[in-house]
Design an enzyme around this catalytic site. Structure first.
Site, PDB file in Angstrom:
ATOM      1  N   GLU A  31       0.696  -1.134   0.140  1.00 33.04           N
ATOM      2  CA  GLU A  31       0.135  -0.027   0.113  1.00 33.04           C
ATOM      3  C   GLU A  31       0.738   1.324   0.030  1.00 33.04           C
ATOM      4  O   GLU A  31       0.887   2.074   1.182  1.00 33.04           O
ATOM      5  CB  GLU A  31      -1.086  -0.087   1.103  1.00 33.04           C
ATOM      6  CG  GLU A  31      -1.793  -1.018   1.288  1.00 33.04           C
ATOM      7  CD  GLU A  31      -3.046  -1.167   2.311  1.00 33.04           C
ATOM      8  OE1 GLU A  31      -3.912  -1.862   2.176  1.00 33.04           O
ATOM      9  OE2 GLU A  31      -2.823  -0.170   3.074  1.00 33.04           O
ATOM     10  N   GLU A  88      -4.932  -8.812   0.796  1.00 36.42           N
ATOM     11  CA  GLU A  88      -5.838  -8.346   1.858  1.00 36.42           C
ATOM     12  C   GLU A  88      -7.371  -8.229   1.672  1.00 36.42           C
ATOM     13  O   GLU A  88      -7.739  -7.477   0.648  1.00 36.42           O
ATOM     14  CB  GLU A  88      -5.177  -7.197   2.633  1.00 36.42           C
ATOM     15  CG  GLU A  88      -3.942  -7.216   3.197  1.00 36.42           C
ATOM     16  CD  GLU A  88      -3.338  -5.706   3.946  1.00 36.42           C
ATOM     17  OE1 GLU A  88      -4.436  -5.139   4.196  1.00 36.42           O
ATOM     18  OE2 GLU A  88      -2.491  -5.612   3.887  1.00 36.42           O
TER      19      GLU A  88
END
Length: 463
Positions: A165, A366
């Site tokens: 991220e 995720e």
């Protein structure tokens, strides 16, 4: 029955700084430092000192994860634990031995290691000395750290990822002040975004030099994709969504997979006078060092509308001068986290990767649901009966299955997370695990979702 492809990987994700604790670490990262300076910024004053105690409990933790059907674990190596000298990349023997033992224990439990190299955890020394990824010198140091990881653990690890991220590094540290260094500087965030992509490409280059001929070893990156949806079909709302998509998703997707930036984004940033500083050699480096596989973290959509204040107004440059966020009436919410639950976006992501990014191999790295005060859902035996988490996974897996049936090359699903973990400023406010961690006793037990995930993994699907 929703059955997934043969060899589909059922896994879980965590990170070094959120699970290990600070035991025997030579250096601090930005969160260690921030907590030491201002513990009141963290929920209930809980910092990263112990987290879920994976440093001491990894052998029993991995056995529990296997009982939950976890066949692959994505975690990260902390730069601040592995490296003794950041300039020379001299390795800390104790840190290196810890990760070696963890990887061996994963393999002994039949759990495939997926190793990530940066999960928001810049060493504070490099943040203070150079500004972290504000500096191109730090991108070279990162590549040196990555090379050490590849050299030490590449005999046992086939799945590597440069960043988790990277956009959150911008949002938290340079735009909206929820990560250290707590800056608000739009033009600097643009340069940091470029430098993150550059650092990733430099690490990939080091990987290729070591393992370029090994077809079993793959390297990628992990992006949190939030598909941008306009509030309406009006030209103004659609333009807002187009820029939001460029900024939130394509700014990292296109360099990683295609080796270049979206031209429309470059044009807008050039017009605004905030385009990153780049050299021809760096442009070539990005072009030549693209990923093999993409990890996608998905939690919520990104709904936007035309900005209430024109982007032509006299104001500091920020990406959100081009859009306002929009709350869709009647939306389904995870009210504890404040995120909309919209599983169809995972199907939209699957088709986007299929149609616009060469149908590259990817996996859900995720996906999960954070809920507060899960003790209210305990049964008499002390098990957390988290049917809401099971339902959340089922709905997302149905959309993912639909995307795979449509030809998207998704290779796995990793839940966030295996064991309840420390979550940055939020600490343990919301719990995400298939396994409960009583942080006062460090006693860990399977939740109902852990038993369900074990059956999911065993059957390679669900009813």
């Amino acid at each position: 029955m929703y059955t997934f492809p043969k060899n589909f990987v059922w896994g879980a994700a965590t990170s070094g700084p959120q699970s290990e604790g600070n035991f025997k670490k030579r250096h601090q990262n930005v969160f260690d430092y921030w907590y030491a300076q201002d513990p009141n910024e963290f929920y209930a004053g809980v910092g990263p000192d112990t987290t879920s105690n994976f440093y001491n409990d990894y052998e029993s933790d991995l056995k529990l994860m296997r009982q939950a059907g976890i066949k692959a674990l994505r975690t990260s190596i902390q730069w601040s634990r592995l490296i003794a000298d950041f300039e020379t990349c001299e390795v800390d023997p104790e840190g290196a031995d810890f990760y070696s033992r963890v990887i061996d224990a994963m393999l002994a439990n039949g759990i495939t290691p997926y190793i990530n190299l940066c999960h928001f955890d810049m060493p504070i020394e490099l943040q203070h000395k150079y500004g972290g990824f504000e500096s191109k010198h730090v991108t070279d140091l990162f590549a040196g750290f990555a090379k050490k990881c590849f050299e030490i653990y590449g005999d046992r690890v086939d799945h590597w990822f440069t960043f988790n991220e990277p956009k959150v590094i911008l949002d938290g540290g340079y735009l909206y002040q929820f990560h250290y260094p707590l800056k608000v500087d739009g033009p600097l965030a643009v340069q940091v975004a470029y430098n993150l992509n550059l650092a990733s490409a430099k690490a990939i280059k080091a990987f290729r030099e070591l393992y370029g001929q090994d077809e079993y070893k793959k390297i990628g990156t992990i992006l949190n994709l939030t598909p941008a949806y306009p509030a309406s079909d009006s030209p103004e709302d659609r333009a807002a969504a187009e820029f939001a998509e460029l900024w939130a998703n394509k700014m990292f997707l296109e360099p990683a997979i295609l080796g270049h930036y979206p031209q429309k984004l470059v044009d807008i940033l050039t017009k605004d006078g905030v385009l990153w500083e780049a050299t021809p050699a760096e442009v070539e480096l990005l072009k030549e060092n693209t990923i093999d596989v993409l990890g996608i973290n998905f939690y919520h959509p990104f709904r936007v509308k035309a900005p209430a204040v024109s982007s032509q107004s006299l104001q500091p440059w920020m990406p959100d001068i081009y859009f306002d966020e929009y709350e869709m009436p009647g939306r389904v919410m995870n009210v504890d986290k404040g995120w909309e639950i919209y599983p169809k976006a995972l199907y939209d992501i699957a088709l986007n990767i299929r149609d616009n990014y060469g149908n590259i191999d990817w996996f859900v790295s995720e996906n999960g649901m954070g809920v507060s005060n899960e003790e209210r859902f305990m049964d008499q035996a002390g098990m957390v009966c988290d049917d809401y988490r099971i339902e959340f996974m089922q709905k997302h897996l149905k959309e993912l299955h639909k995307g795979i049936q449509a030809g998207s090359n998704c290779k796995g699903y990793f839940v966030w997370t295996g064991i309840d973990c420390w979550s940055w400023k939020n600490a343990y406010r919301n719990r995400y695990g298939l396994i409960r961690d009583n942080i006062h006793t460090q006693i860990k037990t399977l939740k109902k979702s852990g038993h369900w995930f074990n059956e999911l993994s065993r059957q390679n699907g669900f009813e």
